[in-house]
Design a protein around this motif. Structure first.
Motif, PDB file in Angstrom:
ATOM      1  N   ALA A 134       5.526   4.776   6.511  1.00 11.04           N
ATOM      2  CA  ALA A 134       4.470   3.964   5.903  1.00 11.04           C
ATOM      3  C   ALA A 134       4.509   4.057   4.384  1.00 11.04           C
ATOM      4  O   ALA A 134       4.331   3.059   3.673  1.00 11.04           O
ATOM      5  CB  ALA A 134       3.106   4.406   6.434  1.00 11.04           C
ATOM      6  N   ILE A 135       4.748   5.260   3.861  1.00 10.61           N
ATOM      7  CA  ILE A 135       4.873   5.432   2.411  1.00 10.61           C
ATOM      8  C   ILE A 135       6.049   4.620   1.884  1.00 10.61           C
ATOM      9  O   ILE A 135       5.968   3.952   0.844  1.00 10.61           O
ATOM     10  CB  ILE A 135       5.040   6.923   2.061  1.00 10.61           C
ATOM     11  CG1 ILE A 135       3.766   7.693   2.411  1.00 10.61           C
ATOM     12  CG2 ILE A 135       5.376   7.093   0.578  1.00 10.61           C
ATOM     13  CD1 ILE A 135       3.894   9.206   2.246  1.00 10.61           C
ATOM     14  N   SER A 136       7.166   4.656   2.620  1.00 11.62           N
ATOM     15  CA  SER A 136       8.344   3.896   2.211  1.00 11.62           C
ATOM     16  C   SER A 136       8.049   2.408   2.168  1.00 11.62           C
ATOM     17  O   SER A 136       8.461   1.697   1.245  1.00 11.62           O
ATOM     18  CB  SER A 136       9.499   4.176   3.181  1.00 11.62           C
ATOM     19  OG  SER A 136      10.626   3.403   2.873  1.00 11.62           O
ATOM     20  N   TYR A 137       7.335   1.914   3.153  1.00 12.62           N
ATOM     21  CA  TYR A 137       6.979   0.490   3.208  1.00 12.62           C
ATOM     22  C   TYR A 137       6.174   0.075   1.982  1.00 12.62           C
ATOM     23  O   TYR A 137       6.425  -0.956   1.360  1.00 12.62           O
ATOM     24  CB  TYR A 137       6.169   0.187   4.470  1.00 12.62           C
ATOM     25  CG  TYR A 137       6.960   0.256   5.746  1.00 12.62           C
ATOM     26  CD1 TYR A 137       8.310  -0.079   5.798  1.00 12.62           C
ATOM     27  CD2 TYR A 137       6.334   0.658   6.927  1.00 12.62           C
ATOM     28  CE1 TYR A 137       9.012  -0.014   6.969  1.00 12.62           C
ATOM     29  CE2 TYR A 137       7.044   0.725   8.110  1.00 12.62           C
ATOM     30  CZ  TYR A 137       8.388   0.392   8.129  1.00 12.62           C
ATOM     31  OH  TYR A 137       9.087   0.465   9.301  1.00 12.62           O
ATOM     32  N   LEU A 138       5.191   0.899   1.629  1.00 11.94           N
ATOM     33  CA  LEU A 138       4.337   0.542   0.507  1.00 11.94           C
ATOM     34  C   LEU A 138       5.089   0.602  -0.815  1.00 11.94           C
ATOM     35  O   LEU A 138       4.866  -0.219  -1.707  1.00 11.94           O
ATOM     36  CB  LEU A 138       3.117   1.464   0.460  1.00 11.94           C
ATOM     37  CG  LEU A 138       2.120   1.311   1.624  1.00 11.94           C
ATOM     38  CD1 LEU A 138       0.941   2.234   1.426  1.00 11.94           C
ATOM     39  CD2 LEU A 138       1.649  -0.129   1.769  1.00 11.94           C
ATOM     40  N   LEU A 139       5.990   1.554  -0.961  1.00 11.19           N
ATOM     41  CA  LEU A 139       6.782   1.637  -2.177  1.00 11.19           C
ATOM     42  C   LEU A 139       7.695   0.427  -2.342  1.00 11.19           C
ATOM     43  O   LEU A 139       8.055   0.058  -3.463  1.00 11.19           O
ATOM     44  CB  LEU A 139       7.625   2.919  -2.172  1.00 11.19           C
ATOM     45  CG  LEU A 139       6.865   4.219  -2.450  1.00 11.19           C
ATOM     46  CD1 LEU A 139       7.757   5.419  -2.171  1.00 11.19           C
ATOM     47  CD2 LEU A 139       6.361   4.255  -3.888  1.00 11.19           C
ATOM     48  N   ALA A 140       8.072  -0.199  -1.228  1.00  9.47           N
ATOM     49  CA  ALA A 140       8.938  -1.378  -1.284  1.00  9.47           C
ATOM     50  C   ALA A 140       8.165  -2.658  -1.553  1.00  9.47           C
ATOM     51  O   ALA A 140       8.769  -3.713  -1.757  1.00  9.47           O
ATOM     52  CB  ALA A 140       9.706  -1.517   0.028  1.00  9.47           C
ATOM     53  N   GLN A 141       6.852  -2.576  -1.590  1.00  5.95           N
ATOM     54  CA  GLN A 141       6.022  -3.768  -1.761  1.00  5.95           C
ATOM     55  C   GLN A 141       5.943  -4.163  -3.234  1.00  5.95           C
ATOM     56  O   GLN A 141       5.448  -3.419  -4.080  1.00  5.95           O
ATOM     57  CB  GLN A 141       4.621  -3.486  -1.209  1.00  5.95           C
ATOM     58  CG  GLN A 141       3.659  -4.649  -1.371  1.00  5.95           C
ATOM     59  CD  GLN A 141       2.298  -4.250  -0.884  1.00  5.95           C
ATOM     60  OE1 GLN A 141       2.046  -4.264   0.295  1.00  5.95           O
ATOM     61  NE2 GLN A 141       1.420  -3.899  -1.807  1.00  5.95           N
ATOM     62  N   LYS A 142       6.455  -5.314  -3.558  1.00  7.21           N
ATOM     63  CA  LYS A 142       6.497  -5.771  -4.942  1.00  7.21           C
ATOM     64  C   LYS A 142       5.107  -5.997  -5.530  1.00  7.21           C
ATOM     65  O   LYS A 142       4.904  -5.849  -6.735  1.00  7.21           O
ATOM     66  CB  LYS A 142       7.315  -7.057  -5.044  1.00  7.21           C
ATOM     67  CG  LYS A 142       8.796  -6.856  -4.740  1.00  7.21           C
ATOM     68  CD  LYS A 142       9.563  -8.152  -4.888  1.00  7.21           C
ATOM     69  CE  LYS A 142      11.044  -7.947  -4.613  1.00  7.21           C
ATOM     70  NZ  LYS A 142      11.819  -9.207  -4.750  1.00  7.21           N
ATOM     71  N   ALA A 146       2.124  -0.665 -10.224  1.00  7.95           N
ATOM     72  CA  ALA A 146       2.962   0.483 -10.599  1.00  7.95           C
ATOM     73  C   ALA A 146       2.166   1.781 -10.571  1.00  7.95           C
ATOM     74  O   ALA A 146       2.694   2.838 -10.210  1.00  7.95           O
ATOM     75  CB  ALA A 146       3.557   0.258 -11.981  1.00  7.95           C
ATOM     76  N   GLU A 147       0.894   1.712 -10.954  1.00 11.79           N
ATOM     77  CA  GLU A 147       0.060   2.915 -10.941  1.00 11.79           C
ATOM     78  C   GLU A 147      -0.097   3.454  -9.528  1.00 11.79           C
ATOM     79  O   GLU A 147      -0.084   4.669  -9.312  1.00 11.79           O
ATOM     80  CB  GLU A 147      -1.315   2.612 -11.533  1.00 11.79           C
ATOM     81  CG  GLU A 147      -1.306   2.293 -13.017  1.00 11.79           C
ATOM     82  CD  GLU A 147      -0.906   0.845 -13.307  1.00 11.79           C
ATOM     83  OE1 GLU A 147      -0.650   0.085 -12.341  1.00 11.79           O
ATOM     84  OE2 GLU A 147      -0.850   0.484 -14.499  1.00 11.79           O
ATOM     85  N   SER A 148      -0.238   2.563  -8.563  1.00 15.48           N
ATOM     86  CA  SER A 148      -0.371   2.986  -7.170  1.00 15.48           C
ATOM     87  C   SER A 148       0.925   3.587  -6.662  1.00 15.48           C
ATOM     88  O   SER A 148       0.921   4.589  -5.926  1.00 15.48           O
ATOM     89  CB  SER A 148      -0.778   1.794  -6.294  1.00 15.48           C
ATOM     90  OG  SER A 148      -2.047   1.293  -6.679  1.00 15.48           O
ATOM     91  N   LYS A 149       2.053   3.002  -7.052  1.00 16.70           N
ATOM     92  CA  LYS A 149       3.340   3.552  -6.646  1.00 16.70           C
ATOM     93  C   LYS A 149       3.565   4.929  -7.264  1.00 16.70           C
ATOM     94  O   LYS A 149       4.152   5.816  -6.631  1.00 16.70           O
ATOM     95  CB  LYS A 149       4.462   2.591  -7.030  1.00 16.70           C
ATOM     96  CG  LYS A 149       4.449   1.297  -6.226  1.00 16.70           C
ATOM     97  CD  LYS A 149       5.626   0.403  -6.583  1.00 16.70           C
ATOM     98  CE  LYS A 149       5.612  -0.865  -5.727  1.00 16.70           C
ATOM     99  NZ  LYS A 149       6.758  -1.748  -6.012  1.00 16.70           N
ATOM    100  N   ALA A 150       3.106   5.117  -8.487  1.00 17.08           N
ATOM    101  CA  ALA A 150       3.225   6.428  -9.125  1.00 17.08           C
ATOM    102  C   ALA A 150       2.456   7.486  -8.340  1.00 17.08           C
ATOM    103  O   ALA A 150       2.915   8.628  -8.185  1.00 17.08           O
ATOM    104  CB  ALA A 150       2.715   6.353 -10.563  1.00 17.08           C
ATOM    105  N   LEU A 151       1.283   7.117  -7.823  1.00 18.65           N
ATOM    106  CA  LEU A 151       0.505   8.044  -7.006  1.00 18.65           C
ATOM    107  C   LEU A 151       1.227   8.371  -5.707  1.00 18.65           C
ATOM    108  O   LEU A 151       1.188   9.509  -5.224  1.00 18.65           O
ATOM    109  CB  LEU A 151      -0.878   7.459  -6.714  1.00 18.65           C
ATOM    110  CG  LEU A 151      -1.845   7.389  -7.898  1.00 18.65           C
ATOM    111  CD1 LEU A 151      -3.106   6.621  -7.526  1.00 18.65           C
ATOM    112  CD2 LEU A 151      -2.201   8.788  -8.373  1.00 18.65           C
TER     113      LEU A 151
END
Length: 393
Positions: A134-142, A146-151
């Motif tokens: 699930a984390i991987s899926y969200l990181l792939a979401q364009k 960027a702040e959310s991906k950093a978290l």
């Protein structure tokens, strides 16, 4: 017109099939739109794919089209009202992940570290592949900020399990063009600082060592991140690999420039080793290398930084036969070591004080112990040391 509208929630599923060069890449996009209480949030998920490599796409995490649990963990938004934390200590990893993601969606950033710490603990105790997916899926979401991906990357570094590290290493394949690239490298570099359960996690080292051996780029940022993580974890095999690289003894078919960048990274990383388990391999290099060689310098730095009685003893034993030129090194190393450990290391197995061939080296020892010169055996004995330490000022 087909009616798909439900009073508060509409769910649209789009299946896109793209064909190119006899290859079919299926990307599954889920768009979840929720309206209620004046809120309108959209979460879009695309199956994560790394950069194309030899005509094939490599998934960032093992994925199955039937893995509905991972999909639900990534896209579900059961409640857009402010999350109320009820007994989070008793929640499972999946429940904590849904809580963490809900806090992220609702911008409740103050509570994210609390739930993140609990989630990391659960995953450290028992793995849960669907959470990593699930984390991987969200990181792939364009569309995700960027702040959310950093978290999310910080969360992986806090989890610091082989699964979390594997995901971070996979993300480096996206290359420097990725907006996440340097955030990913920062997460990898500091994963060795995470000593959950109060220990160094040497189980992470094999993944980093494999990545180190596979480096085929002169990208100093990537190479430094790997070297730093290996040194901070401090597994003997990993530290030895860095020292082999530094000394030029590592078997490598890589370009000369790659080797140079790796040697520089190893030189900067090894002194950061703090794992006492590495004392043995560091001592071997310290004893076999000559004064002034890079491997000698950094292994001595690391032994001093570790600062255990064993590592301190190794330095004092070397100092006994060290030339005058070694006084500078000893000065730097003893500045990092507790003076009490130095005093202990000065006594041999027979209870006698060790002497030093170099007067300059003896001066350095005297400076840091505030005891009579080590070569003055009449004034510098075990009994005098004990009496000096017990006397009241």
């Amino acid at each position: 017109m087909t009616k798909w509208l439900i009073p508060s929630i509409s769910l649209a599923l789009i299946l896109l099939i793209v064909s190119a060069d006899r290859q079919i890449t299926r990307m599954l996009a889920y768009t979840l739109s929720t309206a209620g209480s004046g809120l309108n949030k959209t979460l879009q998920l695309v199956k994560p794919l790394s950069t194309q490599n030899d005509g094939q796409f490599i998934p960032l995490w093992p994925w199955s089209s039937n893995d509905e649990s991972s999909i639900n963990l990534a896209v579900s938004q059961d409640n857009l009202k402010p999350t109320r934390l009820q007994n989070p200590e008793q929640q499972s990893a999946k429940q904590l992940w849904l809580t963490w993601k809900s806090l992220l969606v609702q911008s409740q950033f103050q509570q994210i570290p609390i739930i993140g710490a609990l989630l990391a603990k659960r995953l450290q105790e028992h793995t849960e592949p669907s959470v990593y997916a699930a984390i991987s899926y969200l990181l792939a979401q364009k569309s995700l900020a960027a702040e959310s991906k950093a978290l999310l990357l910080d969360l992986l570094a806090d989890i610091a399990t082989p699964e979390a590290l594997q995901l971070l290493l996979e993300l480096t394949r996206n290359g420097q063009d990725s907006s996440l690239y340097y955030l990913v490298l920062a997460a990898i570099a500091r994963i060795g600082d995470n000593r959950w359960n109060g220990q160094f996690h040497q189980e992470l080292s094999p993944l980093l060592e494999a990545a180190w051996n596979d480096v085929n780029t002169t990208d100093s940022a990537l190479i430094n991140a790997l070297a730093t993580a290996i040194a901070k974890i401090g597994a003997p095999e990993g530290v030895n690999l860095l020292l082999l690289t530094l000394s030029g003894l590592e078997q490598s078919n890589q370009e000369q420039e790659i080797d140079r960048v790796k040697q520089e990274a190893a030189f900067n990383a090894v002194p950061q080793t703090r794992n006492p388990d590495a004392v043995g391999v560091l001592s071997e290099w310290f004893e076999q290398e000559s004064l002034g060689t890079p491997a000698f310098e950094v292994s001595g730095d690391a032994l001093a930084g570790i600062g255990t009685p064993e590592s301190t003893q190794e330095i004092i034993d070397w100092a006994q036969d060290a030339p005058d030129e070694g006084a500078r090194n000893l000065e730097n190393w003893l500045s990092d070591v507790d003076d009490g450990k130095v005093k202990e290391a000065l006594i041999d197995t027979s209870g006698n004080t060790k002497s030093f061939e170099s007067t300059q080296v003896s001066e350095v020892v005297h400076k840091h112990t505030k005891l009579p010169h080590a070569n003055d055996q009449t004034a510098f004995s075990t009994s005098s040391m004990l009496s000096n330490e017990t006397k009241a000022p």
